[in-house]
Design an enzyme around this catalytic site. Sequence first.
Site, mmCIF file in Angstrom:
data_model
loop_
_atom_site.group_PDB
_atom_site.id
_atom_site.type_symbol
_atom_site.label_atom_id
_atom_site.label_comp_id
_atom_site.label_asym_id
_atom_site.label_seq_id
_atom_site.Cartn_x
_atom_site.Cartn_y
_atom_site.Cartn_z
ATOM 1 N N ASP A 146 0.832 -1.201 0.000
ATOM 2 C CA ASP A 146 0.000 0.000 0.000
ATOM 3 C C ASP A 146 0.869 1.254 0.000
ATOM 4 O O ASP A 146 0.595 2.212 -0.731
ATOM 5 C CB ASP A 146 -0.892 0.020 1.247
ATOM 6 N N VAL A 147 1.889 1.258 0.845
ATOM 7 C CA VAL A 147 2.760 2.429 0.940
ATOM 8 C C VAL A 147 3.471 2.661 -0.390
ATOM 9 O O VAL A 147 3.490 3.780 -0.929
ATOM 10 C CB VAL A 147 3.772 2.262 2.084
#
Length: 395
Positions: A162-163
Amino acid sequence: MTDLLPLDGMRVVELSSFVATPLGGMTLAQLGADVIRVDQIGGGPDIDRWPLAPSGRSLYWAGLNKGKRSVALDLRSPEGRELVAALVTEGGVVLTNAPPRPGLSYEELKAARPDLIHVRLQGTREGGNAVDYTVNATMGFPSITGPADLEAPVNHALPAWDVACGLYMAVGLLAAERHRSRTGEGRRIQVALQDVALATAGNLGYLAEAQLGEPRARLGNHLFGDFGRDFATSDGRVMVAILTARHWRDLVEATGLGEVVEALGRALGADFRRAGDRYAHREALGGVLASWFARRTCEQVADGLRRTSVLWSRYRDFAEVAAGLRDEPLMAPLDQPGVGPHLAPGSPVRLGETSPPPVPAPTLGEHTDEVLRDVLALPAERVEALRGNGTIIGW
């Protein structure tokens, strides 16, 4: 640093939830973009996601939406979607992971704004659903995470994909904006969570390693390809990482174990100046070094390694990290509505010698009237009519 941030003048309409897309939008907002997050009245699926403040406010939502403006509309109504389309037409940039709604597809928005930049997050390249946990499982990382003698897969706590995906979205958007500034043409950008994970696994050599030889084995806390592992001290635990011959030389000298290590090398026919030999004999080397760490406190380890090149750190938990935040230049006081005063990070991108400080996240719908009035130039009576028919909520 001047008051003018690099992305001042850029406006982005964000339709998002969870981690990747909000992080991408916040990254842009912290660098000066006017990021307008649009949510359904009542909030999206991440509005109350844990962890929560004592007040019940989502720390997760507040943490990923700092510095944005918030608009809450009835996205289920044609009139609400028309307002979003008007915002997109005015700003010309969309950042989203939301399923397309009638009137808000890329094709429909591009028809109204031909130079549209539209950045969309997908789960898979084909448009299927996926989240960090499922992508991580698919890519094989849980099979090499955790103790060496464990058979079951181990998930990690950090939503790494996600990051990475959020940052790829921000980079893709900025690349498209540069293209538009040079050519006048918009761009459709699509970033798939699974593609980001697959690319990272390939870029770091994990996939080629499996294709050309044996897949990576589970190593616990050992560093792959060189010497690195955790050691117990008399009052805690430290991680040591050796990546060069100089690191190794300094560690041996600092611990006073030169003669023992030399004898071990002769017995094993190994040259510990080489990373491969350090890795191959990591258990034997760890056994030699373990007693040096065990006889010392973490502070004594720090004293012994301070003037060396050795890479090491004491293991801390989040409570310990939080207790030392006042010494971190990245952190600054933030009085977040619904949460209260606390220390929060600004942008980790340093502009000159300073980082843009943290700006509170909005409350849901806080800027609805402001945006409709200032960005879309709607008259007051029109805004009141929208409030009266439930298209927007009152504040």
